[in-house]
Design a protein around this motif. Sequence first.
Motif, PDB file in Angstrom:
ATOM      1  N   LEU A 173       1.023  -1.355  -0.064  1.00 42.55           N
ATOM      2  CA  LEU A 173       0.148  -0.056  -0.254  1.00 42.55           C
ATOM      3  C   LEU A 173       0.850   1.284  -0.080  1.00 42.55           C
ATOM      4  O   LEU A 173       0.238   2.404  -0.232  1.00 42.55           O
ATOM      5  N   ILE A 174       2.107   1.161   0.239  1.00 39.76           N
ATOM      6  CA  ILE A 174       3.011   2.098   0.009  1.00 39.76           C
ATOM      7  C   ILE A 174       4.357   1.799  -0.786  1.00 39.76           C
ATOM      8  O   ILE A 174       4.731   0.787  -0.617  1.00 39.76           O
ATOM      9  N   THR A 175       5.095   2.570  -1.257  1.00 47.21           N
ATOM     10  CA  THR A 175       6.288   2.259  -2.296  1.00 47.21           C
ATOM     11  C   THR A 175       7.386   2.801  -1.462  1.00 47.21           C
ATOM     12  O   THR A 175       7.200   3.656  -0.914  1.00 47.21           O
ATOM     13  N   GLU A 176       8.606   2.370  -2.059  1.00 44.80           N
ATOM     14  CA  GLU A 176       9.796   2.627  -1.357  1.00 44.80           C
ATOM     15  C   GLU A 176      10.019   4.239  -1.563  1.00 44.80           C
ATOM     16  O   GLU A 176       9.401   4.826  -2.598  1.00 44.80           O
ATOM     17  N   GLY A 177      10.699   4.978  -0.542  1.00 40.84           N
ATOM     18  CA  GLY A 177      10.849   6.207  -0.500  1.00 40.84           C
ATOM     19  C   GLY A 177       9.822   7.241   0.029  1.00 40.84           C
ATOM     20  O   GLY A 177      10.120   8.367   0.356  1.00 40.84           O
ATOM     21  N   ASN A 178       8.808   6.692   0.417  1.00 43.70           N
ATOM     22  CA  ASN A 178       7.724   7.352   1.185  1.00 43.70           C
ATOM     23  C   ASN A 178       7.938   7.312   2.371  1.00 43.70           C
ATOM     24  O   ASN A 178       8.511   6.334   3.176  1.00 43.70           O
ATOM     25  N   LEU A 179       7.505   8.343   3.212  1.00 44.61           N
ATOM     26  CA  LEU A 179       7.792   8.447   4.773  1.00 44.61           C
ATOM     27  C   LEU A 179       6.403   7.466   5.377  1.00 44.61           C
ATOM     28  O   LEU A 179       5.607   7.577   5.016  1.00 44.61           O
ATOM     29  N   VAL A 180       6.949   6.624   6.368  1.00 39.89           N
ATOM     30  CA  VAL A 180       6.139   5.874   7.169  1.00 39.89           C
ATOM     31  C   VAL A 180       6.115   6.248   8.604  1.00 39.89           C
ATOM     32  O   VAL A 180       7.063   6.619   9.217  1.00 39.89           O
ATOM     33  N   ASN A 181       4.888   6.460   9.092  1.00 43.12           N
ATOM     34  CA  ASN A 181       4.574   7.136  10.556  1.00 43.12           C
ATOM     35  C   ASN A 181       4.346   5.905  11.275  1.00 43.12           C
ATOM     36  O   ASN A 181       3.587   4.856  10.878  1.00 43.12           O
ATOM     37  N   ALA A 182       5.188   5.782  12.334  1.00 41.71           N
ATOM     38  CA  ALA A 182       5.098   4.828  13.512  1.00 41.71           C
ATOM     39  C   ALA A 182       3.556   4.394  13.821  1.00 41.71           C
ATOM     40  O   ALA A 182       2.961   5.352  14.574  1.00 41.71           O
ATOM     41  N   ASP A 183       3.081   3.211  13.729  1.00 42.97           N
ATOM     42  CA  ASP A 183       1.856   2.766  14.360  1.00 42.97           C
ATOM     43  C   ASP A 183       0.735   3.553  13.592  1.00 42.97           C
ATOM     44  O   ASP A 183      -0.545   3.249  14.087  1.00 42.97           O
TER      45      ASP A 183
END
Length: 376
Positions: A173-183
């Motif tokens: 649902l998200i690709t490499e290089g995108n920001l991931v927010n914890a939890d």
Amino acid sequence: MLCLLLSACNNTEAPQKLALPTPTVVISQPLVQNIVEWDEYTGRLQAVEAVDIRARVSGYLKQIGFKDGGKVKKGDLLFVVDPRPYLAQLHQGKAELDRAQSRLELAQNDVLRAERLLKEQAISEEEYDTRSKNSSQASAAVEAAKATLEMAQLNVDFTQIRAPIHGRISRKLITEGNLVNADATVLATIVSDNPIHVYVDADERSVLKYRRLGLEGKRQSARDVQIPVEMALMDEQAYPHKGYIDYVDPQVNPATGTVRARGVFENPDDLLSPGLFARVRIPGSGQYQAVLINDRAIGMDQGQQFVMVVTPDNRAEYRAINTGRLHDGLRIVTSGLTGQEWVITTGLQFVRPGFAVVATRAPMQAAPAKVAGAAQ
């Protein structure tokens, strides 16, 4: 001329009545078997486990390690969040721990010297207490540094996101290089595929029937034991999948007037998937001896069901009956037949009570199974 015509009319023979042919029919004896009635329901398949994959640390997605829609095993590496900031925190934590341990060693040496000096009355008790407390504070600082280092190590570990269960994974649902927010950011979803659940809703009348049968000792309750359950998919005849009921809601849903039950089925060949429609049946009675006939043998006369029985002198005899549900393609006769009669199964429309018939005996045959349908 008139005389000739009259004479001709008098010589004409009266037409004779045509005799109806004796109808030919096929007769069969009802089957008498020990059976258990099955109640049919509809339901939906649902995964035993379903997990939304989220990161436990924030950062930029660096790596994806699975194929969209593929199978994954527990512990497989799915995503990697850039670990460099957390590695730096880990190194910093190790350095803080080394510094705290050095301070602890120094404080412990000061306490040892203070003990010798106190014995010689070279220092005051107040000075000794100060050095002792400094040692305790240094020891606590070491424990705090260890906890900080442990948290830093956990954050590094959390940058590698692994599968928590066996199953089949969704698309990313998200690709490499995108920001991931914890939890917060959902990266993918995993659903388990073996075994699999099916949920059905039983109406109040059926639930009360089951409970009364249980009180009478005629049927085991699904609340106490694992009772058998059979299932068929939309394109399947009969009920090829065998499982058991492992859970029944403890209360009736007041909005729908139903009780939800859950069945468990093995899925080794991956045929079953969450969300599929299913026909389900469970035992609806205790075992008893029943008389079974084909629906073709049953007629209807002003709302009364009947069959035609062939007597020993090959004459048709009207017999009123009452019937129940279908069982393996045959209709249960609840009254009117004993199982010893010969019932007309083919040619019923040509027969009248008391008329002679030409009967051919054949075994009772079940009607062909239908692919789908409501409970009979």
